[in-house]
Structure formats: structure tokens, C-alpha cells
Design an enzyme around this catalytic site. Sequence first.
Site, PDB file in Angstrom:
ATOM      1  N   SER A 134      -0.931  -7.279  -5.726  1.00 48.57           N
ATOM      2  CA  SER A 134       0.804  -7.538  -5.559  1.00 48.57           C
ATOM      3  C   SER A 134       0.956  -7.883  -6.413  1.00 48.57           C
ATOM      4  CB  SER A 134       0.324  -8.186  -4.482  1.00 48.57           C
ATOM      5  OG  SER A 134       2.154  -8.219  -4.055  1.00 48.57           O
ATOM      6  N   LYS A 160       0.790  -2.593  -5.850  1.00 45.53           N
ATOM      7  CA  LYS A 160       2.236  -3.271  -4.840  1.00 45.53           C
ATOM      8  C   LYS A 160       2.767  -3.485  -5.645  1.00 45.53           C
ATOM      9  CE  LYS A 160       1.809  -6.119  -2.128  1.00 45.53           C
ATOM     10  NZ  LYS A 160       1.401  -7.308  -0.406  1.00 45.53           N
ATOM     11  N   LYS A 162       6.844  -5.831  -5.055  1.00 50.37           N
ATOM     12  CA  LYS A 162       7.644  -6.354  -4.562  1.00 50.37           C
ATOM     13  C   LYS A 162       9.348  -5.659  -4.772  1.00 50.37           C
ATOM     14  CE  LYS A 162       5.120 -10.081  -2.718  1.00 50.37           C
ATOM     15  NZ  LYS A 162       4.729 -10.274  -1.597  1.00 50.37           N
ATOM     16  N   ASP A 188       6.584  -4.065  -1.571  1.00 50.59           N
ATOM     17  CA  ASP A 188       6.752  -4.904  -0.443  1.00 50.59           C
ATOM     18  C   ASP A 188       8.167  -5.539   0.061  1.00 50.59           C
ATOM     19  OD1 ASP A 188       6.115  -6.940   1.700  1.00 50.59           O
ATOM     20  OD2 ASP A 188       4.410  -7.474   0.721  1.00 50.59           O
ATOM     21  N   GLU A 213       6.251  -2.136   2.850  1.00 59.75           N
ATOM     22  CA  GLU A 213       5.327  -3.151   4.038  1.00 59.75           C
ATOM     23  C   GLU A 213       7.237  -3.804   4.271  1.00 59.75           C
ATOM     24  OE1 GLU A 213       2.437  -4.989   1.775  1.00 59.75           O
ATOM     25  OE2 GLU A 213       2.747  -6.607   3.217  1.00 59.75           O
ATOM     26  N   ASP A 238       3.780  -6.633   8.145  1.00 61.41           N
ATOM     27  CA  ASP A 238       2.734  -7.400   7.853  1.00 61.41           C
ATOM     28  C   ASP A 238       3.355  -8.847   8.569  1.00 61.41           C
ATOM     29  OD1 ASP A 238       2.055 -10.004   6.461  1.00 61.41           O
ATOM     30  OD2 ASP A 238       2.663  -9.762   4.481  1.00 61.41           O
ATOM     31  N   LYS A 262      -3.992 -10.576   7.976  1.00 57.10           N
ATOM     32  CA  LYS A 262      -4.245 -11.652   7.226  1.00 57.10           C
ATOM     33  C   LYS A 262      -4.434 -12.858   8.570  1.00 57.10           C
ATOM     34  CE  LYS A 262      -0.531 -11.422   3.890  1.00 57.10           C
ATOM     35  NZ  LYS A 262       1.041 -12.046   3.640  1.00 57.10           N
ATOM     36  N   GLY A 290      -3.473 -11.014   0.906  1.00 58.10           N
ATOM     37  CA  GLY A 290      -3.837 -12.698   0.319  1.00 58.10           C
ATOM     38  C   GLY A 290      -2.729 -13.577   0.374  1.00 58.10           C
TER      39      GLY A 290
HETATM   40 MG    MG Z   1       4.217  -8.220   2.665  1.00 55.77          MG
END
Ligand code: MG
Length: 370
Positions: A134, A160, A162, A188, A213, A238, A262, A290
Site C-alpha cells: 500500500s 495499492k 491511496k 484505497d 477500497e 475495509d 483486519k 495491515g
Molecule cells: Mg483500507
Amino acid sequence: MLDCVTLREIRLPLREPFAISSGVQEIRRILLLEVRDRDGLIGWSECVAGEYPNSSPETIDTAWHALREWLIPLAADVHRPEDVLAALNRRVRGHEMAKAALEMAIWHLESLRRQISLARLLGGTRDRVPVGISIGIQPSPETLIDKISGYRAEGYRKIKLKIKPGADRSVLEAVRKAFGPDLPLAADANAAYTTADADHLRSLDEFDLMMLEQPLATDDLLRHARLQEGMRTPICLDESITSVDRAEDMIELGSGRIINIKPGRVGGLAAARAIHDLCAAYGVPVWCGGMLESGIGRAHNVALASLPNFSLPGDLSPSRRYWARDIVHPEWTMTPDGFVEVPVDRPGLGVDIDLDRIERLTMRAEIIRA
Ligand code: MG
């Protein structure tokens, strides 16, 4: 039967400082739990709550308080790890990260008592798990492209990014242009958009993302369902998935097609496994997210991600991605083709706790009799 729990706060230096909303962070404050039972066995875990309540209402200070005042006394006489969360939920609402930390240490204890790996105790079937990375929002597309090239060379199997309003299409466009259609790419949004952005979000379909996400707010399952209806890209939830019931809501409403599990967010490993099982029954793939864990939290996540329906790459980066030096031996590593190996042949977490280093990093500690 628990004898006592040691709460510790350590300050673990990051390999490189990173920018967060409240400034530049150079260390991570981490709450560790060391749970001793009446036979003298010791289970370890880590609370994933952060320093400031910006991504979750919990912090390491609220978790410390909840554990000492309410949760540890409630868990004193619970025998099976599967029963811990229900016992805590009967008297205390919320505080999932604090509950999860206690529950996960008790799973570790149980694996030591039974002399099997935590992965096998949970029902894990894999010997290795694919790893993704990420990447935070970067100052320029050039920096981002350099970073992605480096991570691809290291073997990561999912990239991934952001994204946020104003830094989404242009970023994805630059990345697709540089790496082509075969790069396994996901985005995400961390709940940064609203339904007013629905058309804009649907336009991201052209980038063929593995998933988008958490585009909308945490409690917006209905609006996620409306968005997903008109969108080809699978939505992955998430922050919204805080329990098995929320996962069932997502499936029933069609709010998403993938879940990022998670354990800290859902109250521990039993709830995480139940969400995994529910998703498997409905053909919904899951992966393990994570939360900037040390090697102790990583061990729990790797064990969980060895379950069969964790079919997408997890955020299970090796120790050296974050830490100048980790607090476990051996440190977590990744194979050149992007997998983390599950230590199934050793009882417990599969790594040794570096107690000397933990003691040197400890800022405060408190022993609580159960
Ligand atoms: Mg996320």
C-alpha cells in the site's frame, strides 16, 4: 485461566519518516500485551490502535484504559479463545482494537498449549501467502512511478494506491500509462468521497482496478450498494466491516464484492475467521489488511491469512519495509516472487520475541492481575 497481563508501550523507530495529517511521524507508539496463564505460558499480541483517533475512535491510550479497567477482568475465567469476544461484548460496547489485542494473545497461548502453529490452530491451509503493498499519496507522479518500479522489482504482487478527491484519476492515469494494463492495481479511498462523487467514482472503471477500497463513509452500506450497482470495478470494504453482521449486510445489500479483513478492527481472530468463512460460503474473496504492525502483529496476520479464502494479496510487507529493526527473530521477509512463508512447523507465532529489545524500547509498563 489467566494469571496476569503486562501492558507495555514501546516506541519503535520507523525506517523512514512519513507524513501523516498531524505531522511527520518518525516512531510508532505500539501497545504490546504479554498474557501469562496459570501454567506459566506466555502469549503475545499487539494492539493496532494508533496514537490519534483519526482513522478509528480508539487510540493506544483508550485501549490501555479499556484493557486495565474493564476487559482483562472480564477475560480472567474464559477458557477457550473462541469465547473471549462474546464474554467481553456482554459487558463492553465498542473498543474492538483493545478487545482484539487481548483475544489474540489468548489465541497465541492456546497454540502454545496445544503445541501447534497459530496458523494451523486457526484452520490455515496455506504454506505461503501472496503479498501486496500500500503506497501513500506521493508528492509527484514521477516519485510514485519510481516507487512502484522498485516495489515491482522486489516482487510485490499487488500495488495499492491511496487516492483522495483531486488526486485520483490523474494518478491512476499516470500509473497505467507507465506500467500498462497488466499491473495488478488497486485504489484505497479511506472513506474520502460522498455520493455527490458517484459519477466521478464510476468513471474510474476505465482503469481496470482489482478493487476500489472504501470510497464512502464507514456506516454507508446502502450508498455503497447504490454505487456498486452502476460500477464494474469491485468495491472492497475495509472500515465498514466491524463485525460478522456487517459483512452479512454487505453481501445481502451488494455494498461490495471483496472484504479487507483486519482482525484488530473486528474484535480479534475468531471474528475475522467467521467473516472469512461467511465470505467463502458466498464466493466473496478476502485479503488481510495491515495497520503498521510490528513483527508480533504481523505474525497474527500471517497466520490468519493462511486460511483458504484469503485469495488476494495481503498487506503483509516484510519487516524492513517499515522498521529499522523489528522486535522478532527472524524478521519477516518476502520471497523474490512476492510471498510470505507461513511458519507452520513451529508452535505458536513461528518467530521469537526479542525481549531485550522490547525492554529497551519500553516507555511504560503495567502488570494487571486477572
Ligand atoms: Mg483500507
